[in-house]
Every structure is written in structure tokens, then in C-alpha cells.
Design a protein around this motif. Sequence first.
Motif, short mmCIF file in Angstrom:
data_model
loop_
_atom_site.label_atom_id
_atom_site.label_comp_id
_atom_site.label_asym_id
_atom_site.label_seq_id
_atom_site.Cartn_x
_atom_site.Cartn_y
_atom_site.Cartn_z
N SER A 53 8.83 -19.21 7.60
CA SER A 53 7.77 -20.65 7.40
C SER A 53 6.80 -20.32 8.54
O SER A 53 7.22 -19.74 9.70
CB SER A 53 8.44 -21.65 7.43
N VAL A 54 5.69 -20.85 8.44
CA VAL A 54 4.72 -20.86 9.64
C VAL A 54 4.07 -22.20 9.42
O VAL A 54 3.78 -22.98 8.70
CB VAL A 54 3.58 -19.81 9.24
N GLN A 55 3.85 -22.66 10.84
CA GLN A 55 2.92 -23.79 11.07
C GLN A 55 2.21 -23.57 12.22
O GLN A 55 2.68 -23.05 13.40
CB GLN A 55 4.03 -25.02 11.32
N ALA A 56 1.05 -24.40 12.29
CA ALA A 56 0.31 -24.29 13.71
C ALA A 56 0.22 -25.83 14.34
O ALA A 56 0.05 -26.79 13.44
CB ALA A 56 -1.30 -23.95 13.16
N ALA B 171 -1.66 -30.68 14.14
CA ALA B 171 -0.70 -30.09 13.43
C ALA B 171 -0.86 -29.65 11.98
O ALA B 171 -1.36 -30.71 11.41
CB ALA B 171 0.64 -30.96 13.53
N SER B 172 -0.72 -28.73 11.57
CA SER B 172 -1.03 -28.17 10.09
C SER B 172 0.17 -28.37 9.31
O SER B 172 1.32 -28.81 9.75
CB SER B 172 -1.23 -26.76 10.21
N ASN B 173 0.05 -28.13 8.08
CA ASN B 173 1.18 -28.07 7.20
C ASN B 173 2.03 -27.10 7.41
O ASN B 173 1.70 -25.97 8.14
CB ASN B 173 0.69 -28.13 5.85
N THR B 174 3.27 -26.63 6.70
CA THR B 174 4.06 -25.71 6.86
C THR B 174 4.16 -25.10 5.70
O THR B 174 4.39 -25.43 4.57
CB THR B 174 5.46 -26.23 7.09
N VAL B 175 3.69 -23.57 5.67
CA VAL B 175 3.86 -22.77 4.50
C VAL B 175 4.99 -21.67 4.71
O VAL B 175 5.50 -21.46 5.78
CB VAL B 175 2.52 -22.16 4.27
N GLU B 176 5.25 -21.12 3.51
CA GLU B 176 6.49 -19.97 3.65
C GLU B 176 5.85 -18.90 2.85
O GLU B 176 4.92 -18.62 1.99
CB GLU B 176 7.61 -20.56 2.67
#
Length: 222
Positions: free
Chosen positions: A158-161, A193-198
Motif C-alpha cells: 500500500s502507498v499513501q502520501a 493526506a492522500s487516499n491509500t492505494v495498493e
Amino acid sequence: MIGLNLASRASIFGICAFALILYLASDTLSTSLQHLTSRAASSSNKMATSLPQISIRPAHDAVSKDQKPEVKVTVENPSDSPVTLLKWNTVLDTLAPSLGVFQLRDLTANEDVELNIMMVRRQLPAKESDLVEIEANGTIETTVTFQSLELKCGHKYSVQATGFWQAVWNMSKADVVSGHLDQLSGGANGDFASNTVEFSQVFTILPVITILIVEFVLSSCG
């Protein structure tokens, strides 16, 4: 007569003291009102500036071993006027992957992915190239590439900014450069804060298949 003079002097002294108290009280009240008005104006200016919103999406849902993971970043200006923002330590910073702006997590192993974080010392004044303008209700996009990540095949990530807008101005880039760039004055700031993607790391079997086909063709020709 003496008693009268003393009474008269006492009365005058009392009037003067009362006048002094009124003067000091009015001066203090005036200062307090000015302070409150100034704080309210400053607060109002910051609230008037809508902070940009960030959304991300993976460039590829599945990343092969020889690919570098990438995310597509969209920064949106939700206001009806242009905004100019400082790119330092944000998703728009070219050094973003090395500044701790993005957090990667191995969902399969339930642990954070270690990133090579660097410390960057910024010097004022900022340059015009450190700014970016987004038109009213507009968006800008960029692609962030992660270099030298040690990812495991078959694992999901997962990735988030997340981070902090250091300066956002509710005006054009030209206006910021002409009057606010030296000390980064007059801008708003706040967290983002961004959304979280996978995405998943996968094993590429195409080269293996290609080798087998070549070997089969060569053996058939022989």
C-alpha cells in the motif's frame, strides 16, 4: 479655610486619579481590541485560502521484478480562484520519494517498507521554479517513481502520501513572486493526506517462456 483647601486638594487628586485610571483602562482595551482584530483578520485570510487536495493511483496494479513502482499524483485546487503553492517537501517535490512524503507498507508481511530518507536543507529565498500555480477549480498531475525498492514477489503493498503544505497563496504565481517570495509571507499552511492505494509485486514468467520456445525451435531444426 485650611480644612477646605485640604478637601479641595483631595477632591482634585481623586478626579485626576480617576481620569488616569480611565485612560489606562481605555488604552488597554484598545490594544486588546486591535490584537483580537488582527488575529481574526489573519485567521480569516487563512480560512479563505482553500488548501489543495491530493489523490493518488498506482501506475500499474501489478509490478514485475524488473519494473520500478510508480504512482500517478493529482493535486486539485478546490477554490474559485488560482492558488500558488510551494513545492518543498510535498508530492510535487522532485525529491519526494526520498523525503518521507510517501509511506509504503507490505500488507502481506504486515510491516513498513524501509525507504532511503534524506535530509535536505532549504535556503531562503525560494526560487520561482519552487512554485507551482493551479488554476481555479483546476488540477495538475505528476508521476512519482520509486527507485531501489526491495520488494518481494507475491506480496501486496500500500502507498499513501502525507505531509505539510508550507505555503499556499490564494493568488497567481506572478503576484507571489513580486511580493511574497523572499520571506514566504502571506500564505496559508496545513497538513495534507492522500487516499491509500495498493499494488502487487509479481514474478514475470515471459522471459522463461521465451527461452523455452527458442530452445524448442532450435532442437526441432536440429
